[in-house]
Scaffold this motif. Structure first.
Motif, PDB file in Angstrom:
ATOM      1  N   ARG A 128       0.833  -1.211   0.000  1.00 41.32           N
ATOM      2  CA  ARG A 128       0.000   0.000   0.000  1.00 41.32           C
ATOM      3  C   ARG A 128       0.865   1.259   0.000  1.00 41.32           C
ATOM      4  O   ARG A 128       0.608   2.204  -0.747  1.00 41.32           O
ATOM      5  CB  ARG A 128      -0.916   0.004   1.222  1.00 41.32           C
ATOM      6  N   GLU A 129       1.907   1.270   0.813  1.00 48.49           N
ATOM      7  CA  GLU A 129       2.767   2.456   0.883  1.00 48.49           C
ATOM      8  C   GLU A 129       3.545   2.655  -0.415  1.00 48.49           C
ATOM      9  O   GLU A 129       3.751   3.798  -0.842  1.00 48.49           O
ATOM     10  CB  GLU A 129       3.732   2.354   2.068  1.00 48.49           C
ATOM     11  N   LEU A 130       3.972   1.564  -1.040  1.00 45.60           N
ATOM     12  CA  LEU A 130       4.656   1.692  -2.324  1.00 45.60           C
ATOM     13  C   LEU A 130       3.712   2.291  -3.356  1.00 45.60           C
ATOM     14  O   LEU A 130       4.098   3.172  -4.147  1.00 45.60           O
ATOM     15  CB  LEU A 130       5.167   0.330  -2.788  1.00 45.60           C
ATOM     16  N   HIS A 131       2.463   1.840  -3.351  1.00 43.78           N
ATOM     17  CA  HIS A 131       1.478   2.365  -4.298  1.00 43.78           C
ATOM     18  C   HIS A 131       1.217   3.852  -4.037  1.00 43.78           C
ATOM     19  O   HIS A 131       1.097   4.645  -4.977  1.00 43.78           O
ATOM     20  CB  HIS A 131       0.185   1.562  -4.160  1.00 43.78           C
ATOM     21  N   ARG A 132       1.150   4.239  -2.784  1.00 47.86           N
ATOM     22  CA  ARG A 132       0.884   5.627  -2.435  1.00 47.86           C
ATOM     23  C   ARG A 132       2.058   6.544  -2.754  1.00 47.86           C
ATOM     24  O   ARG A 132       1.872   7.673  -3.215  1.00 47.86           O
ATOM     25  CB  ARG A 132       0.587   5.743  -0.928  1.00 47.86           C
ATOM     26  N   ALA A 152       8.474   4.503   0.742  1.00 45.06           N
ATOM     27  CA  ALA A 152       7.633   3.589   1.517  1.00 45.06           C
ATOM     28  C   ALA A 152       8.358   3.142   2.779  1.00 45.06           C
ATOM     29  O   ALA A 152       7.764   3.073   3.862  1.00 45.06           O
ATOM     30  CB  ALA A 152       7.249   2.380   0.666  1.00 45.06           C
ATOM     31  N   ALA A 153       9.643   2.837   2.655  1.00 42.45           N
ATOM     32  CA  ALA A 153      10.435   2.400   3.807  1.00 42.45           C
ATOM     33  C   ALA A 153      10.532   3.505   4.854  1.00 42.45           C
ATOM     34  O   ALA A 153      10.412   3.252   6.058  1.00 42.45           O
ATOM     35  CB  ALA A 153      11.832   1.983   3.347  1.00 42.45           C
ATOM     36  N   THR A 154      10.721   4.736   4.405  1.00 44.50           N
ATOM     37  CA  THR A 154      10.807   5.865   5.338  1.00 44.50           C
ATOM     38  C   THR A 154       9.502   6.025   6.100  1.00 44.50           C
ATOM     39  O   THR A 154       9.493   6.233   7.321  1.00 44.50           O
ATOM     40  CB  THR A 154      11.135   7.165   4.577  1.00 44.50           C
ATOM     41  N   ALA A 155       8.378   5.903   5.410  1.00 44.09           N
ATOM     42  CA  ALA A 155       7.069   6.064   6.051  1.00 44.09           C
ATOM     43  C   ALA A 155       6.813   4.981   7.090  1.00 44.09           C
ATOM     44  O   ALA A 155       6.158   5.223   8.112  1.00 44.09           O
ATOM     45  CB  ALA A 155       5.975   6.051   4.995  1.00 44.09           C
ATOM     46  N   LEU A 156       7.341   3.772   6.840  1.00 38.69           N
ATOM     47  CA  LEU A 156       7.079   2.642   7.730  1.00 38.69           C
ATOM     48  C   LEU A 156       8.206   2.390   8.721  1.00 38.69           C
ATOM     49  O   LEU A 156       8.137   1.442   9.514  1.00 38.69           O
ATOM     50  CB  LEU A 156       6.845   1.379   6.893  1.00 38.69           C
ATOM     51  N   ALA A 177      10.143  13.972  13.888  1.00 38.40           N
ATOM     52  CA  ALA A 177      10.082  15.423  13.824  1.00 38.40           C
ATOM     53  C   ALA A 177       8.617  15.842  13.884  1.00 38.40           C
ATOM     54  O   ALA A 177       7.755  15.177  13.299  1.00 38.40           O
ATOM     55  CB  ALA A 177      10.713  15.930  12.531  1.00 38.40           C
ATOM     56  N   PRO A 178       8.288  16.927  14.616  1.00 40.09           N
ATOM     57  CA  PRO A 178       6.882  17.352  14.711  1.00 40.09           C
ATOM     58  C   PRO A 178       6.215  17.523  13.351  1.00 40.09           C
ATOM     59  O   PRO A 178       5.012  17.299  13.210  1.00 40.09           O
ATOM     60  CB  PRO A 178       6.979  18.689  15.459  1.00 40.09           C
ATOM     61  N   GLU A 179       6.996  17.899  12.344  1.00 37.89           N
ATOM     62  CA  GLU A 179       6.434  18.130  11.014  1.00 37.89           C
ATOM     63  C   GLU A 179       6.000  16.840  10.327  1.00 37.89           C
ATOM     64  O   GLU A 179       5.235  16.880   9.365  1.00 37.89           O
ATOM     65  CB  GLU A 179       7.466  18.845  10.125  1.00 37.89           C
ATOM     66  N   ALA A 180       6.480  15.690  10.817  1.00 37.27           N
ATOM     67  CA  ALA A 180       6.214  14.419  10.136  1.00 37.27           C
ATOM     68  C   ALA A 180       5.135  13.592  10.814  1.00 37.27           C
ATOM     69  O   ALA A 180       4.682  12.587  10.256  1.00 37.27           O
ATOM     70  CB  ALA A 180       7.507  13.601  10.055  1.00 37.27           C
ATOM     71  N   THR A 181       4.704  13.992  12.001  1.00 33.39           N
ATOM     72  CA  THR A 181       3.850  13.104  12.777  1.00 33.39           C
ATOM     73  C   THR A 181       2.447  12.952  12.203  1.00 33.39           C
ATOM     74  O   THR A 181       1.894  11.855  12.182  1.00 33.39           O
ATOM     75  CB  THR A 181       3.768  13.588  14.234  1.00 33.39           C
ATOM     76  N   ALA A 182       1.831  14.043  11.751  1.00 36.61           N
ATOM     77  CA  ALA A 182       0.463  13.956  11.236  1.00 36.61           C
ATOM     78  C   ALA A 182       0.392  13.041  10.019  1.00 36.61           C
ATOM     79  O   ALA A 182      -0.535  12.233   9.884  1.00 36.61           O
ATOM     80  CB  ALA A 182      -0.064  15.344  10.888  1.00 36.61           C
ATOM     81  N   ALA A 183       1.374  13.148   9.121  1.00 36.55           N
ATOM     82  CA  ALA A 183       1.379  12.299   7.931  1.00 36.55           C
ATOM     83  C   ALA A 183       1.523  10.832   8.305  1.00 36.55           C
ATOM     84  O   ALA A 183       0.915   9.959   7.675  1.00 36.55           O
ATOM     85  CB  ALA A 183       2.510  12.722   6.997  1.00 36.55           C
ATOM     86  N   ASP A 242      -1.171   7.921   7.307  1.00 38.85           N
ATOM     87  CA  ASP A 242      -0.779   6.775   6.494  1.00 38.85           C
ATOM     88  C   ASP A 242      -0.848   5.453   7.249  1.00 38.85           C
ATOM     89  O   ASP A 242      -0.539   4.405   6.682  1.00 38.85           O
ATOM     90  CB  ASP A 242       0.643   6.988   5.963  1.00 38.85           C
ATOM     91  N   GLY A 243      -1.217   5.493   8.524  1.00 40.41           N
ATOM     92  CA  GLY A 243      -1.385   4.259   9.279  1.00 40.41           C
ATOM     93  C   GLY A 243      -0.145   3.764   9.977  1.00 40.41           C
ATOM     94  O   GLY A 243      -0.186   2.712  10.633  1.00 40.41           O
ATOM     95  N   ALA A 244       0.975   4.482   9.876  1.00 45.74           N
ATOM     96  CA  ALA A 244       2.191   4.058  10.562  1.00 45.74           C
ATOM     97  C   ALA A 244       2.077   4.270  12.068  1.00 45.74           C
ATOM     98  O   ALA A 244       2.726   3.578  12.854  1.00 45.74           O
ATOM     99  CB  ALA A 244       3.406   4.819  10.019  1.00 45.74           C
ATOM    100  N   LEU A 245       1.249   5.231  12.487  1.00 47.93           N
ATOM    101  CA  LEU A 245       1.001   5.519  13.899  1.00 47.93           C
ATOM    102  C   LEU A 245      -0.501   5.507  14.141  1.00 47.93           C
ATOM    103  O   LEU A 245      -1.298   5.802  13.242  1.00 47.93           O
ATOM    104  CB  LEU A 245       1.557   6.895  14.276  1.00 47.93           C
ATOM    105  N   ASP A 246      -0.894   5.208  15.371  1.00 47.34           N
ATOM    106  CA  ASP A 246      -2.307   5.281  15.735  1.00 47.34           C
ATOM    107  C   ASP A 246      -2.713   6.699  16.114  1.00 47.34           C
ATOM    108  O   ASP A 246      -3.841   7.124  15.860  1.00 47.34           O
ATOM    109  CB  ASP A 246      -2.595   4.341  16.908  1.00 47.34           C
ATOM    110  N   LEU A 247      -1.802   7.417  16.736  1.00 45.41           N
ATOM    111  CA  LEU A 247      -2.046   8.801  17.118  1.00 45.41           C
ATOM    112  C   LEU A 247      -0.704   9.489  17.278  1.00 45.41           C
ATOM    113  O   LEU A 247       0.333   8.836  17.363  1.00 45.41           O
ATOM    114  CB  LEU A 247      -2.851   8.895  18.412  1.00 45.41           C
ATOM    115  N   SER A 248      -0.731  10.808  17.297  1.00 47.36           N
ATOM    116  CA  SER A 248       0.530  11.522  17.394  1.00 47.36           C
ATOM    117  C   SER A 248       0.305  12.932  17.900  1.00 47.36           C
ATOM    118  O   SER A 248      -0.732  13.546  17.645  1.00 47.36           O
ATOM    119  CB  SER A 248       1.236  11.577  16.036  1.00 47.36           C
TER     120      SER A 248
END
Length: 332
Positions: free
Chosen positions: A12-16, A23-27, A130-136, A140-146
């Protein structure tokens, strides 16, 4: 056919995102690990899902088809998890939260300790970003909340797929070498001619600080650009400049640093972000309540936004600066 949820998430991340590296960075995996797992997924389904285009990997038509189904499968798993949590006699869940230094040290320990006493079956893991990366990462499902940030002069752009709960409102203060500012408060104009230690302009913190200077018609001299408030204050203690620090950052203050009220009121709102489709998840709401309670105990609840007098909080007297205050920082 045995489909691994972890591999479907990678697909899914590769497709996105379009590349294995992204994809690896996001996960939070290495690109090599994602590449190996995707190759195994291809073997699991017994058909080609990817093809090479130069140095890039592109999904085949069947790869896109499976990626579309992966979205549905992963969403269904999330709904099933939520339903099981709500059906049990006690709330049992594992959540991953995105944090950064000041909330990890200033809010999370008290909140999770209290949560463990009342709901021992809720396990919260944390991931520093980094605070700038948490919402994304939440989207994307890598975190439940942030934890996420909004500055009073620089509100963040909000994603329609996310909701947020306000946790705390922090004021920003001037952090200066011990003895450099004899007055109880100071303005940006009074500090603007002295060396500054600020977060980089690409960060929310750094951009908000520069906007505050710009609004006041000032151009500060920025000698050092560092990410963390603790690092900035260590440099202040060495007499290298002045900086801004938030309420939660005060716990990281080293000896040799004075905290002075800032006449130019600048605040930032700390919220917890989570996906809209998990907004009723019992475990998530319990975590939000625990963190809110911890923030309120520190006097940083949402009502703090209504305060107008920028008095600094009580902090222990600083020890003398071992390296000596920089005489160039004395206010004139």
């Amino acid at each position: 056919m045995d489909l691994s949820l972890a591999r479907l998430r990678m697909l899914r991340e590769l497709h996105r995102r379009g590349t294995i590296t992204a994809a690896a960075t996001a996960l939070h995996y290495t690109a090599s690990a994602v590449s190996q797992q995707l190759a195994q997924l291809e073997r699991d389904v017994g058909t080609r899902l990817f093809e090479r285009r130069g140095r890039r990997v592109q999904l085949t038509d069947l790869g896109v088809l499976l990626a579309d189904h992966a979205e549905e499968i992963l969403a269904a798993v999330e709904r099933a998890t939520q339903a099981l949590e709500e059906a049990g006699e006690s709330v049992t869940a594992k959540l991953t939260a995105g944090v950064w230094a000041s909330v990890a040290s200033g809010l999370l320990p008290e909140a999770l300790t209290a949560l463990a006493r009342t709901h021992p079956n809720i396990l919260v893991r944390s991931q520093e970003l980094a605070p700038e990366a948490t919402a994304a990462a939440v989207r994307d499902g890598a975190l439940d909340l942030s934890f996420v940030l909004d500055y009073s002069n620089y509100p963040m752009t909000w994603d329609a797929g996310l909701e947020r709960a306000i946790i705390a409102v922090e004021r920003l203060y001037a952090a200066v070498p011990a003895g450099a500012v004899p007055s109880a408060s100071v303005t940006l104009a009074e500090l603007s001619e002295h060396p500054w230690i600020l977060a980089p302009a690409r960060s929310h913190f750094g951009h908000a600080a520069r906007l505050a200077f710009q609004s006041a018609g000032l151009t500060p001299r920025i000698d050092h650009a560092v990410e963390e408030q603790s690092t900035a204050m260590a440099m202040v203690a060495a007499g290298l400049g002045v900086t801004l620090v938030s309420d939660l950052g005060l716990a990281l203050r080293p000896p040799g640093v004075d905290i002075v009220a800032l006449g130019d009121i600048l605040t930032r709102t700390v919220s917890l972000a989570y996906r809209t489709n998990t907004a009723r998840r019992a475990a998530l709401l319990l975590v939000v309540d625990a963190v809110r309670t911890a923030a309120a105990a520190k006097g940083l609840g949402a009502d703090a936004a209504l305060l107008s007098a920028p008095e600094p909080p009580a902090v222990p007297p600083p020890s003398p600066n071992p390296l000596g205050a920089n005489p160039g920082l004395g206010l004139r």
